[in-house]
Design a protein around this motif. Sequence first.
Motif, PDB file in Angstrom:
ATOM      1  N   ALA A 157       0.845  -1.193   0.000  1.00  0.00           N
ATOM      2  CA  ALA A 157       0.000   0.000   0.000  1.00  0.00           C
ATOM      3  C   ALA A 157       0.881   1.244   0.000  1.00  0.00           C
ATOM      4  CB  ALA A 157      -0.907  -0.003   1.231  1.00  0.00           C
ATOM      5  N   PHE A 158       0.347   2.304  -0.584  1.00  0.00           N
ATOM      6  CA  PHE A 158       1.084   3.562  -0.663  1.00  0.00           C
ATOM      7  C   PHE A 158       0.105   4.718  -0.579  1.00  0.00           C
ATOM      8  CE2 PHE A 158       2.832   7.220  -2.821  1.00  0.00           C
ATOM      9  CZ  PHE A 158       4.073   7.320  -2.229  1.00  0.00           C
ATOM     10  N   SER A 159       0.532   5.785   0.076  1.00  0.00           N
ATOM     11  CA  SER A 159      -0.268   6.996   0.145  1.00  0.00           C
ATOM     12  C   SER A 159       0.633   8.210  -0.018  1.00  0.00           C
ATOM     13  CB  SER A 159      -0.974   7.067   1.516  1.00  0.00           C
ATOM     14  OG  SER A 159      -1.646   8.304   1.658  1.00  0.00           O
ATOM     15  N   ARG A 160       0.232   9.098  -0.915  1.00  0.00           N
ATOM     16  CA  ARG A 160       0.917  10.390  -1.012  1.00  0.00           C
ATOM     17  C   ARG A 160      -0.085  11.430  -0.575  1.00  0.00           C
ATOM     18  NH1 ARG A 160       1.563  14.553  -4.804  1.00  0.00           N
ATOM     19  NH2 ARG A 160       0.590  13.359  -6.475  1.00  0.00           N
ATOM     20  N   MET A 161       0.133  11.953   0.617  1.00  0.00           N
ATOM     21  CA  MET A 161      -0.763  12.946   1.171  1.00  0.00           C
ATOM     22  C   MET A 161      -0.639  14.240   0.370  1.00  0.00           C
ATOM     23  SD  MET A 161      -0.070  12.185   5.221  1.00  0.00           S
ATOM     24  CE  MET A 161      -1.311  13.369   5.805  1.00  0.00           C
ATOM     25  N   ASP A 162      -1.709  15.003   0.307  1.00  0.00           N
ATOM     26  CA  ASP A 162      -1.667  16.282  -0.384  1.00  0.00           C
ATOM     27  C   ASP A 162      -0.547  17.135   0.192  1.00  0.00           C
ATOM     28  OD1 ASP A 162      -3.873  15.572  -1.892  1.00  0.00           O
ATOM     29  OD2 ASP A 162      -5.309  16.647  -0.626  1.00  0.00           O
ATOM     30  N   GLY A 163       0.329  17.611  -0.668  1.00  0.00           N
ATOM     31  CA  GLY A 163       1.444  18.445  -0.245  1.00  0.00           C
ATOM     32  C   GLY A 163       2.738  17.696   0.007  1.00  0.00           C
TER      33      GLY A 163
END
Length: 155
Positions: free
Chosen positions: A46-52
């Motif tokens: 799993a991967f997440s790129r948060m806004d900013g």
Amino acid sequence: MMATNSAPTLSLSGARTALAAAEARASRIGVPMNIAVVDSSCHLLAFSRMDGAKITSINIAIDKAFTAAGHRAPTSVYKEAVWPGGAAFGIWNSNGGRFMTIAGGVPVVDKEGRVVGAIGCSTGTPAQDEDVAKAGKEAVECSIAGETMTVKAKL
């Protein structure tokens, strides 16, 4: 004698638990992060790129998780050993240049102490990255141990 071994590994559900807790911690400290979770074989779950979050930190987060799972140790352990003359000088060139020596990658272990995966975070300082990764690690380890209520208090 057995010809194969069966090894425990982190599930997608566990990876989502880690992501949610890491995102919550990153929001709380005000640093959007790239967050990667890998299984015990170093494969991205799993991967997440948060806004900013920094675009240049995407691969760094993935490689921190890869290193922590594959080497079965937090990436922060290399801090002093990677300088010229250090015992691990040049190690960042291993594994196709994926070996990370910057804090922010931590292994996830099960109740028996076996590494089942890892989480890697990147965008903040090394200390912030490690703090956020540890929040994800602790959440999934509490979930493995059946202590989900404890997790919310730590965030």
